[in-house]
Design a protein around this motif. Structure first.
Motif, PDB file in Angstrom:
ATOM      1  N   ALA A  22       0.837  -1.202   0.000  1.00 41.65           N
ATOM      2  CA  ALA A  22       0.000   0.000   0.000  1.00 41.65           C
ATOM      3  C   ALA A  22       0.872   1.252   0.000  1.00 41.65           C
ATOM      4  O   ALA A  22       0.571   2.242  -0.679  1.00 41.65           O
ATOM      5  N   GLY A  23       1.972   1.205   0.757  1.00 40.36           N
ATOM      6  CA  GLY A  23       2.907   2.326   0.754  1.00 40.36           C
ATOM      7  C   GLY A  23       3.558   2.512  -0.602  1.00 40.36           C
ATOM      8  O   GLY A  23       3.742   3.646  -1.073  1.00 40.36           O
ATOM      9  N   SER A  24       3.889   1.403  -1.253  1.00 46.44           N
ATOM     10  CA  SER A  24       4.485   1.480  -2.593  1.00 46.44           C
ATOM     11  C   SER A  24       3.504   2.075  -3.595  1.00 46.44           C
ATOM     12  O   SER A  24       3.882   2.866  -4.469  1.00 46.44           O
ATOM     13  N   LEU A  25       2.230   1.704  -3.466  1.00 51.87           N
ATOM     14  CA  LEU A  25       1.215   2.243  -4.372  1.00 51.87           C
ATOM     15  C   LEU A  25       1.085   3.756  -4.230  1.00 51.87           C
ATOM     16  O   LEU A  25       0.918   4.474  -5.222  1.00 51.87           O
ATOM     17  N   LYS A  26       1.158   4.250  -3.000  1.00 45.73           N
ATOM     18  CA  LYS A  26       1.062   5.693  -2.782  1.00 45.73           C
ATOM     19  C   LYS A  26       2.203   6.423  -3.489  1.00 45.73           C
ATOM     20  O   LYS A  26       2.009   7.483  -4.087  1.00 45.73           O
ATOM     21  N   ILE A  27       3.391   5.848  -3.417  1.00 47.30           N
ATOM     22  CA  ILE A  27       4.543   6.456  -4.097  1.00 47.30           C
ATOM     23  C   ILE A  27       4.346   6.424  -5.607  1.00 47.30           C
ATOM     24  O   ILE A  27       4.623   7.396  -6.314  1.00 47.30           O
ATOM     25  N   MET A  28       3.848   5.309  -6.122  1.00 46.12           N
ATOM     26  CA  MET A  28       3.613   5.185  -7.562  1.00 46.12           C
ATOM     27  C   MET A  28       2.590   6.198  -8.052  1.00 46.12           C
ATOM     28  O   MET A  28       2.702   6.726  -9.163  1.00 46.12           O
ATOM     29  N   LYS A  29       1.581   6.478  -7.233  1.00 47.65           N
ATOM     30  CA  LYS A  29       0.552   7.441  -7.626  1.00 47.65           C
ATOM     31  C   LYS A  29       1.105   8.860  -7.637  1.00 47.65           C
ATOM     32  O   LYS A  29       0.718   9.676  -8.474  1.00 47.65           O
ATOM     33  N   ARG A  30       2.011   9.150  -6.693  1.00 44.03           N
ATOM     34  CA  ARG A  30       2.611  10.486  -6.649  1.00 44.03           C
ATOM     35  C   ARG A  30       3.611  10.689  -7.777  1.00 44.03           C
ATOM     36  O   ARG A  30       3.755  11.788  -8.299  1.00 44.03           O
ATOM     37  N   GLU A  31       4.311   9.627  -8.140  1.00 41.65           N
ATOM     38  CA  GLU A  31       5.350   9.725  -9.168  1.00 41.65           C
ATOM     39  C   GLU A  31       5.191   8.591 -10.182  1.00 41.65           C
ATOM     40  O   GLU A  31       6.005   7.667 -10.241  1.00 41.65           O
ATOM     41  N   PRO A  32       4.132   8.624 -10.986  1.00 40.77           N
ATOM     42  CA  PRO A  32       3.902   7.537 -11.950  1.00 40.77           C
ATOM     43  C   PRO A  32       4.979   7.499 -13.026  1.00 40.77           C
ATOM     44  O   PRO A  32       5.435   8.539 -13.503  1.00 40.77           O
ATOM     45  N   GLN A  33       5.384   6.301 -13.377  1.00 46.75           N
ATOM     46  CA  GLN A  33       6.401   6.110 -14.404  1.00 46.75           C
ATOM     47  C   GLN A  33       5.856   5.201 -15.499  1.00 46.75           C
ATOM     48  O   GLN A  33       5.268   4.160 -15.212  1.00 46.75           O
TER      49      GLN A  33
END
Length: 311
Positions: free
Chosen positions: A87-98
């Motif tokens: 869930a923490g990783s998903l939050k990072i991915m949403k803030r900085e999508p690649q």
């Protein structure tokens, strides 16, 4: 986060895509936001649990922006501690999508993306159209830009970067028409009526087409869109500025100064006329909302279920 859940939210006025998701993947359609003032209610398609993992696994094959997020959702773990980590990783991915290095674009993908994120504009001063797609992160726009450069015969495709927002803009008329036709043949849905109107814009139906398109789109530009009088003022300013450039190239500096003063006066009148039109529309909208039972809550106006007042 006890389980995996996916959702898509749309305005209730343009929710056709949610029906497509529901038809393809099941799930539920619920109310997301009741709306406030001129902001229309929103509805949401939701899918949870094992079905959400299956949907994520299917969508990851065609995604560009959310590929890594969908991969996580497709393999959502049953272990609680691992879930918290993911869930923490998903939050990072949403803030900085690649975007993945293997991400590619297609007309089918672009039709869906444009339905959700694109906009079609008819210029106020002439029978010209412009296509735009705006994003907070530019990666996906670069992929779409490269795709369009390869696919389109015309020019006028550019990326405009701002401080916290990036726009892909297509301004050439022939290129816009080519793209709209390809999007329509590739399944453009929500914006199909607007696209068809834009393809038929001409000098003879310019005002009618702008008004028709304005009635089909959201209210974001409602108070900044020029009315008919504003369009005529803008055209007059453009005409005089064009004449000013010609006189400058001929060295008639005294006439250039006179035209400059005329333009400045017209600009002031234009700004005043636009302000009058905006406030007039705002008064109209406030009265309309009050008649429907709107009540003020803090600094906002919301619509209640009370019957309209007879006063």
């Amino acid at each position: 986060m006890s389980g995996c859940q996916m959702w898509v939210t749309q305005s209730s006025a343009h929710a056709e895509s949610l029906l497509h998701f529901h038809s393809a993947f099941g799930g539920s359609i619920i109310v997301s936001d009741m709306g406030r003032g001129l902001q229309k209610p929103c509805i949401r398609w939701v899918v949870s649990g094992g079905r959400a993992r299956s949907v994520a696994a299917a969508l990851v094959q065609v995604s560009v922006v959310k590929e890594t997020q969908l991969e996580v959702a497709a393999s959502w773990p049953s272990c609680l501690s691992i879930r918290k980590e993911m869930a923490g990783s998903l939050k990072i991915m949403k803030r900085e999508p690649q975007c993945s290095s293997r991400s590619t674009c297609s007309w089918d993908y672009l039709a869906g993306f444009f339905d959700a994120e694109g906009s079609i504009h008819v210029k106020a001063r002439c029978a010209a159209i412009q296509l735009e797609v705006g994003q907070k992160f530019e990666n996906v726009l670069k992929i779409i830009h490269s795709f369009l450069i390869q696919e389109c015969p015309g020019t006028g495709i550019r990326i405009h970067q701002q401080t916290s927002f990036t726009r892909l803009i297509v301004s050439n008329r022939e290129t816009c028409q080519f793209i709209l036709r390809r999007l329509l043949s590739s399944g453009l849905s929500t914006k199909r009526p607007v696209a068809l109107l834009a393809l038929g814009v001409s000098m003879s139906n310019h005002s009618h087409s702008r008004a028709a398109i304005a009635s089909l789109v959201g209210n974001q530009a409602r108070y900044s869109r020029l009315d008919e009088e504003g369009i005529q003022r803008a055209k007059q300013i453009t005409s005089i500025k064009s004449r000013q450039r010609k006189e400058l190239s001929s060295g008639r500096l005294e006439l250039v100064d006179q035209l400059h003063q005329q333009v400045e006066t017209l600009k002031q009148d234009h700004a005043l006329g636009n302000a009058r039109a905006r406030f007039g529309m705002l008064r109209h909208d406030i009265r309309w909302l009050l008649l429907r039972g709107a009540v003020q809550m803090g600094s906002l106006v919301t619509t209640s279920t009370a019957a309209p007042s007879n006063n």
